[in-house]
Design an enzyme around this catalytic site. Sequence first.
Site, PDB file in Angstrom:
ATOM      1  N   PHE A 132       0.857  -1.191   0.000  1.00 23.49           N
ATOM      2  CA  PHE A 132       0.000   0.000   0.000  1.00 23.49           C
ATOM      3  C   PHE A 132       0.888   1.235   0.000  1.00 23.49           C
ATOM      4  CE2 PHE A 132      -2.253   3.554   1.830  1.00 23.49           C
ATOM      5  CZ  PHE A 132      -3.430   3.542   1.103  1.00 23.49           C
ATOM      6  N   ASP A 216       9.268   2.781   1.655  1.00 21.44           N
ATOM      7  CA  ASP A 216       8.123   3.579   2.101  1.00 21.44           C
ATOM      8  C   ASP A 216       8.016   3.387   3.615  1.00 21.44           C
ATOM      9  OD1 ASP A 216       5.631   4.452   2.915  1.00 21.44           O
ATOM     10  OD2 ASP A 216       4.574   3.687   1.157  1.00 21.44           O
ATOM     11  N   LYS A 245       2.594  10.387   7.838  1.00 20.44           N
ATOM     12  CA  LYS A 245       1.849  10.008   9.043  1.00 20.44           C
ATOM     13  C   LYS A 245       2.368  10.688  10.316  1.00 20.44           C
ATOM     14  CE  LYS A 245      -0.843   6.090   7.688  1.00 20.44           C
ATOM     15  NZ  LYS A 245      -0.581   5.390   6.449  1.00 20.44           N
TER      16      LYS A 245
HETATM   17  C1  LIG Z   1      -0.761   5.627   5.013  1.00 23.64           C
HETATM   18  C2  LIG Z   1       0.264   5.172   4.063  1.00 23.64           C
HETATM   19  C3  LIG Z   1       0.479   5.820   2.828  1.00 23.64           C
HETATM   20  C4  LIG Z   1      -0.398   6.951   2.359  1.00 23.64           C
HETATM   21  O1  LIG Z   1      -0.301   8.061   3.178  1.00 23.64           O
HETATM   22  P1  LIG Z   1      -1.401   9.236   3.048  1.00 23.64           P
HETATM   23  O2  LIG Z   1      -0.889  10.302   3.957  1.00 23.64           O
HETATM   24  O3  LIG Z   1      -2.707   8.643   3.480  1.00 23.64           O
HETATM   25  O4  LIG Z   1      -1.430   9.649   1.623  1.00 23.64           O
HETATM   26  C5  LIG Z   1       1.513   5.383   2.038  1.00 23.64           C
HETATM   27  N1  LIG Z   1       2.293   4.360   2.407  1.00 23.64           N
HETATM   28  C6  LIG Z   1       2.122   3.714   3.567  1.00 23.64           C
HETATM   29  C7  LIG Z   1       3.045   2.609   3.929  1.00 23.64           C
HETATM   30  C8  LIG Z   1       1.093   4.084   4.424  1.00 23.64           C
HETATM   31  O5  LIG Z   1       0.903   3.417   5.570  1.00 23.64           O
END
Ligand SMILES: *Cc1c(COP(=O)(O)O)cnc(C)c1O
Length: 385
Positions: A132, A216, A245
């Site tokens: 994700f 990420d 986040k």
């Molecule tokens: C939450 C998340 C995203 C997306 O972040 P947003 O601020 O909602 O756009 C991308 N990568 C990971 C691993 C996430 O947990």
Amino acid sequence: MTLAELETLERRYAIPTYARSPVQFVRGEGVKLWDEHGHEYLDFLAGISVLNVGHCHPRVVAAIREQAAKLTHVSNLYYTEPAMRLSAALSESSLGGKVFLCNSGAEANEAAIKLARRHRPGGEIVVLHDAFHGRTYGALSATPQESKQAPFAPLVPGFVACEKDPDALRAAVTPRTAAVLLEPIQGEAGVLPLSAELLAAARDACDDAGAALIFDEVQTGMGRTGTLWAYEQTGVVPDALTSAKALGGGLPIGALVTGERLADTLRPGDHGSTFAGGPVACAAALVALEICSDEALLAHVARAGERLMAALSELPFVASVRGRGLLVGAELKGGVSAVDLARRALVEARLVLNATGPSSLRLEPPLIVTEEQVDEAVARLARLA
Ligand SMILES: *Cc1c(COP(=O)(O)O)cnc(C)c1O
């Protein structure tokens, strides 16, 4: 307003993209939340790993207040101190290269994807099954999940989804590969740590192909796993990482951080965002980053995480637990619905957590959670059995 009034407004005016739970929160402090009736909740979701420092951390609140009263926005046509100080702090805390600030996790990954394409023009981005990376088009194209992608085709071309297997990954990375983008622990998929072999294979394959390895760390970063960045525990150093986040201590902000090799890959005019690096979000992030870098806090995260995982694994309806630090997933025994359990936890036990799938729960409390609060949360879950 009452919850019923909010629900009425939502039905009439909010584009229905969210399935909200029937609770209205009006206040937060540390690990606790309160609804409009004054009922107290234990927050073991932390706004989806955003409130790592806890709700309304006094130092974050003070930094926001002070900066908001001084200057809130000028754009990136000019200099402001918080943005440059945050860039320095992020680089020094991790890969030592340069930083692009933005406003969210998806945006941080968009920047990473553009970095990869500048690094190898026209190149492919290899991503992993169950990943994700966000909801915008580039980030969505990097998120190989049928239910999220299919309604919005055609997606951005040039993304290759690969099995989470070292040999498959080695085969997927070729001289056409611009980057491998992965989460060291897949958060939204249900807290699935990638194996050390897979991460080592990713590093080797990228080195051989001249591709960029990008982590990420939007969910795993900011101390969540017991080190400031999760990569520190993997033995693999990526060429770039993304954060968001928890970075803003509760305010929206994201960042792409490079190592030295990719520091000047993106050039003037290549990318930008009006709000990126805004002084208020950066002032909050500077404080959040400092708090989450504290060695004593990080040691506490590792201990509290172990305590949480051990206690969860004793619950009669839990089949297995996984995770690192305070990023924890619990797989429920056959027949037990995680969605149901999360809803009951909220309504009956005043414990906030969420379901990442039909049979898996995710717990990610603020890093400042005490051992007593860990025990209390598990006790509240136990009463739902
Ligand atoms: C939450 C998340 C995203 C997306 O972040 P947003 O601020 O909602 O756009 C991308 N990568 C990971 C691993 C996430 O947990």
